[in-house]
Design an enzyme around this catalytic site. Structure first.
Site, PDB file in Angstrom:
ATOM      1  CE1 TYR A  72      -4.332  -1.441   0.735  1.00  0.00           C
ATOM      2  CE2 TYR A  72      -2.915  -3.126   1.679  1.00  0.00           C
ATOM      3  CZ  TYR A  72      -4.142  -2.728   1.198  1.00  0.00           C
ATOM      4  OH  TYR A  72      -5.174  -3.620   1.182  1.00  0.00           O
ATOM      5  NE  ARG A 119      -6.717 -10.425   4.418  1.00  0.00           N
ATOM      6  CZ  ARG A 119      -7.689  -9.585   4.060  1.00  0.00           C
ATOM      7  NH1 ARG A 119      -7.557  -8.294   4.237  1.00  0.00           N
ATOM      8  NH2 ARG A 119      -8.817 -10.037   3.538  1.00  0.00           N
TER       9      ARG A 119
HETATM   10 FE   LIG Z   1      -6.031  -4.724   2.522  1.00  0.00          FE
END
Ligand SMILES: [Fe+2]
Lengths: 194, 134
Positions: A72, A119
């Site tokens: 991110y 994830r």
């Molecule tokens: Fe996420």
């Protein structure tokens, strides 16, 4: 504790953001910088409806996601995967007259949450309905992802049928399709969270 | 057949729509059951719409109208919460308000902003804020 009906409740209305909240380039995450981002370009589109099947028109849809390497562009992300100077990973658009939204982006990479677990690829979604009580923040997943089976966040939704509704259909060539049905507001409201 | 919610996670990128403005400011902290500040929570107020994230110590500041309605609806999203929490911030105490009337006094107190426009949200513990489900 059930509460008496209140047709005046503020939660039965909601903000309408209008065209200023999302420009045409905000829905294309691959064109927000001078160069093209790394990774597999994909489109994600779908319809937003309420639970009576009515389209949610002109409402704000926001997304945020990792880049193709699973990182991110956010100061809190400590994942050592590389940032992409051509990818911020945030987008927004307004639904059209039929409740449709559409984003162009790259498929986000999976990322580690600790030394063991990963994830699956996912896109975070934020949606507004016509009532503030319909506010939805959730995550969209990609079909056939082997990491889905062991993802604790995806499995936080206990009902398998509901969990399946978080997985898009389609493929990179035809594009991914993910429809959303906003919950609430009910005629009755209660004290106490779900 | 509704779409289930999922946690907002730690990487929400605020600054998405305009944060909203208002001549007054509501300030407070988001606290967990042990009284520790909750960082990177997202708070949204309505009406008018305003949003802000909490600081590392759980504190927030949200613009509000100079003469707010009796209450504003507050929606809170935080890492680890599987769904948003709704509550209300009351600036005055209308005697006929259906929610305030239905609550015992100690619970009612968790929804009242203090005179300096301060409002803490307690996610748990003895002083847990009243949360609403619609
Ligand atoms: Fe996420």
């Amino acid at each position: 504790m059930a509460l008496p009906p209140d047709p005046e409740a503020a939660e039965l209305t909601g903000p309408l953001f209008g065209p200023a909240a999302a420009g045409p380039l905000d829905a294309d995450l691959t064109r927000q910088h001078a160069g093209r981002p790394l990774g597999e370009p994909v489109t994600v589109s779908g319809r937003v409806r309420d639970r009576r099947g009515r389209p949610v028109r002109g409402q704000l849809v926001e997304i945020w996601q990792a880049n193709a390497a699973g990182r991110y562009a956010h100061p809190a992300d400590r994942n050592p995967a590389p940032l992409d100077p051509n990818f911020t990973g945030t987008g927004r658009c307004l639904t059209d007259g039929e409740g449709r939204y559409r984003f162009t982006t790259v498929r986000p990479g999976a990322y580690p949450v600790d030394g063991v677990r990963w994830r699956p690829s996912h896109i975070h979604f934020s949606l507004f309905g016509t009532a503030f009580a319909q506010r939805l923040v959730t995550q969209m997943y990609f079909p056939g992802d082997p990491l889905l089976d062991r993802d604790g966040i995806h499995h936080a939704v206990r009902d398998p049928a509901a969990r399946a509704r978080l997985i898009a259909t389609g493929d990179p060539v035809r594009g991914y399709v993910w429809d959303v049905v906003l919950d609430g507001p009910c005629a009755t409201w209660t004290e106490g969270s779900r | 057949m509704t779409t289930p919610p999922q946690t907002i996670g730690p990487y929400f990128a605020p600054g998405l729509p305009p944060a909203g403005d208002g001549p007054a400011v509501l300030r407070g902290r988001v606290l967990d059951a042990a009284g520790a500040g909750v960082p990177d929570a997202l708070l949204e107020l309505w009406p008018p719409f305003a949003r802000a994230a909490t600081s590392p110590d759980g504190s927030y500041a949200l613009p509000v109208p100079a003469a707010p309605p009796p209450y504003l609806s507050l929606c809170l999203h935080a890492r680890g919460l599987p769904h948003p929490l709704f509550t209300r911030v009351y600036f005055t105490r209308p005697p006929d308000d259906p929610l305030l009337t239905a609550l015992p006094p100690a619970r009612r107190a968790t929804l009242l902003a203090s005179p300096g426009h301060r409002f803490d949200v307690h996610l748990g513990g003895a002083a847990e804020t009243v949360f609403l489900t619609f």
